[in-house]
Design an enzyme around this catalytic site. Sequence first.
Site, PDB file in Angstrom:
ATOM      1  N   ASP A  93     -16.946 -20.190  -1.788  1.00 35.78           N
ATOM      2  CA  ASP A  93     -16.273 -19.983  -0.492  1.00 35.78           C
ATOM      3  C   ASP A  93     -17.347 -19.895   0.590  1.00 35.78           C
ATOM      4  O   ASP A  93     -18.532 -19.696   0.300  1.00 35.78           O
ATOM      5  CB  ASP A  93     -15.414 -18.713  -0.520  1.00 35.78           C
ATOM      6  CG  ASP A  93     -14.249 -18.788   0.471  1.00 35.78           C
ATOM      7  OD1 ASP A  93     -14.218 -19.710   1.309  1.00 35.78           O
ATOM      8  OD2 ASP A  93     -13.370 -17.908   0.410  1.00 35.78           O
ATOM      9  N   ASP A  94     -16.907 -20.037   1.849  1.00 31.01           N
ATOM     10  CA  ASP A  94     -17.873 -19.965   2.945  1.00 31.01           C
ATOM     11  C   ASP A  94     -18.368 -18.541   3.147  1.00 31.01           C
ATOM     12  O   ASP A  94     -19.547 -18.320   3.388  1.00 31.01           O
ATOM     13  CB  ASP A  94     -17.296 -20.559   4.252  1.00 31.01           C
ATOM     14  CG  ASP A  94     -15.928 -20.005   4.629  1.00 31.01           C
ATOM     15  OD1 ASP A  94     -15.369 -19.181   3.869  1.00 31.01           O
ATOM     16  OD2 ASP A  94     -15.415 -20.402   5.686  1.00 31.01           O
ATOM     17  N   ASP A  98     -15.497 -11.394   3.318  1.00 29.59           N
ATOM     18  CA  ASP A  98     -15.431 -10.420   4.421  1.00 29.59           C
ATOM     19  C   ASP A  98     -14.922  -9.086   3.870  1.00 29.59           C
ATOM     20  O   ASP A  98     -15.702  -8.236   3.431  1.00 29.59           O
ATOM     21  CB  ASP A  98     -14.533 -10.994   5.526  1.00 29.59           C
ATOM     22  CG  ASP A  98     -14.525 -10.144   6.790  1.00 29.59           C
ATOM     23  OD1 ASP A  98     -14.556  -8.908   6.680  1.00 29.59           O
ATOM     24  OD2 ASP A  98     -14.477 -10.700   7.901  1.00 29.59           O
TER      25      ASP A  98
HETATM   26  O1  PRP Z   1     -12.910 -11.518   2.360  1.00 31.39           O
HETATM   27  P1  PRP Z   1     -11.666 -11.791   3.159  1.00 31.39           P
HETATM   28  O2  PRP Z   1     -11.359 -10.692   4.132  1.00 31.39           O
HETATM   29  O3  PRP Z   1     -10.492 -12.140   2.303  1.00 31.39           O
HETATM   30  O4  PRP Z   1     -11.960 -13.028   4.115  1.00 31.39           O
HETATM   31  C1  PRP Z   1     -12.677 -14.155   3.701  1.00 31.39           C
HETATM   32  C2  PRP Z   1     -11.788 -15.381   3.708  1.00 31.39           C
HETATM   33  O5  PRP Z   1     -11.238 -15.584   5.029  1.00 31.39           O
HETATM   34  C3  PRP Z   1     -11.474 -16.918   5.435  1.00 31.39           C
HETATM   35  O6  PRP Z   1     -10.484 -17.790   4.965  1.00 31.39           O
HETATM   36  P2  PRP Z   1      -9.056 -17.929   5.677  1.00 31.39           P
HETATM   37  O7  PRP Z   1      -8.040 -17.231   4.842  1.00 31.39           O
HETATM   38  O8  PRP Z   1      -9.170 -17.539   7.099  1.00 31.39           O
HETATM   39  O9  PRP Z   1      -8.676 -19.432   5.602  1.00 31.39           O
HETATM   40  P3  PRP Z   1      -9.529 -20.757   5.846  1.00 31.39           P
HETATM   41  O10 PRP Z   1     -10.593 -20.779   4.789  1.00 31.39           O
HETATM   42  O11 PRP Z   1      -8.522 -21.818   5.688  1.00 31.39           O
HETATM   43  O12 PRP Z   1     -10.119 -20.675   7.229  1.00 31.39           O
HETATM   44  C4  PRP Z   1     -12.771 -17.283   4.736  1.00 31.39           C
HETATM   45  O13 PRP Z   1     -12.901 -18.690   4.606  1.00 31.39           O
HETATM   46  C5  PRP Z   1     -12.634 -16.613   3.395  1.00 31.39           C
HETATM   47  O14 PRP Z   1     -11.940 -17.436   2.481  1.00 31.39           O
HETATM   48  O1  XAN Z   2     -14.472 -17.891  10.812  1.00 34.83           O
HETATM   49  C1  XAN Z   2     -14.434 -16.780  10.240  1.00 34.83           C
HETATM   50  N1  XAN Z   2     -15.419 -15.861  10.485  1.00 34.83           N
HETATM   51  C2  XAN Z   2     -15.439 -14.626   9.918  1.00 34.83           C
HETATM   52  O2  XAN Z   2     -16.341 -13.808  10.148  1.00 34.83           O
HETATM   53  C3  XAN Z   2     -14.358 -14.332   9.020  1.00 34.83           C
HETATM   54  N2  XAN Z   2     -14.024 -13.239   8.289  1.00 34.83           N
HETATM   55  C4  XAN Z   2     -12.912 -13.547   7.646  1.00 34.83           C
HETATM   56  N3  XAN Z   2     -12.512 -14.797   7.929  1.00 34.83           N
HETATM   57  C5  XAN Z   2     -13.388 -15.314   8.787  1.00 34.83           C
HETATM   58  N4  XAN Z   2     -13.414 -16.515   9.401  1.00 34.83           N
HETATM   59 MG    MG Z   3     -11.138 -19.234   3.453  1.00 38.24          MG
END
Ligand code: PRP
Ligand code: XAN
Ligand code: MG
Length: 168
Positions: free
Chosen positions: A102-103, A106
Amino acid sequence: MSQPNQPKAFPVSWDQFHRDARALAWRLAGQGHWDAIVAITRGGLVPAAIVARELDIRLIETVCVASYHDYKSQGELKVMKGVSEDVIKLGGGEGAGVLIVDDLVDTGKTAKVVREMMPKAHMATVYAKPMGRPLVDTFITEVSQDTWIYFPWDMGLTFQPPIRDGAA
Ligand SMILES: O=P(O)(O)OC[C@H]1O[C@H](OP(=O)(O)OP(=O)(O)O)[C@H](O)[C@@H]1O
Ligand SMILES: O=c1[nH]c(=O)c2nc[nH]c2[nH]1
Ligand SMILES: [Mg+2]
């Protein structure tokens, strides 16, 4: 709960993201052999592509999770697509030999749900915040919990007011 209006900002350019994702691949390369990558969509798709290229991994699966439904608050976490049984069974079961990418992590809510699907998989993210850090096996850069990471695919070029005019 993290929000984009966090007091601190950590903007990441494409170049920086590529370097950090490559650094993640270097670190993972020294930790064994991986049979497959499971990318957590959507943010995990970009680092998964870079790691797959660097480590020559051809078997790529997705797990589709959404937790932030708008740019103001963290909505309920939704698993829209799970991981195929074939991938979970690859290295002998429970996700052994599988790399989850994952990117960022959080709060750790997303990582926790995906880890439960594959308890023996290796969880890797490019960035980590302290709350989620215990859920990740390998990451590159930690930022504080009150920092919002701005990814290059969410940004565009805009005019920057001169610092003397009060830009932060
Ligand atoms: O540790 P957490 O609090 O769960 O947050 C982290 C997740 O939030 C974001 O995804 P998001 O659900 O926003 O979707 P996206 O990847 O489609 O942007 C990010 O890419 C992680 O997958
Ligand atoms: O673009 C993002 N930046 C963040 O720091 C983050 N945390 C949860 N989801 C996120 N998305
Ligand atoms: Mg995500």
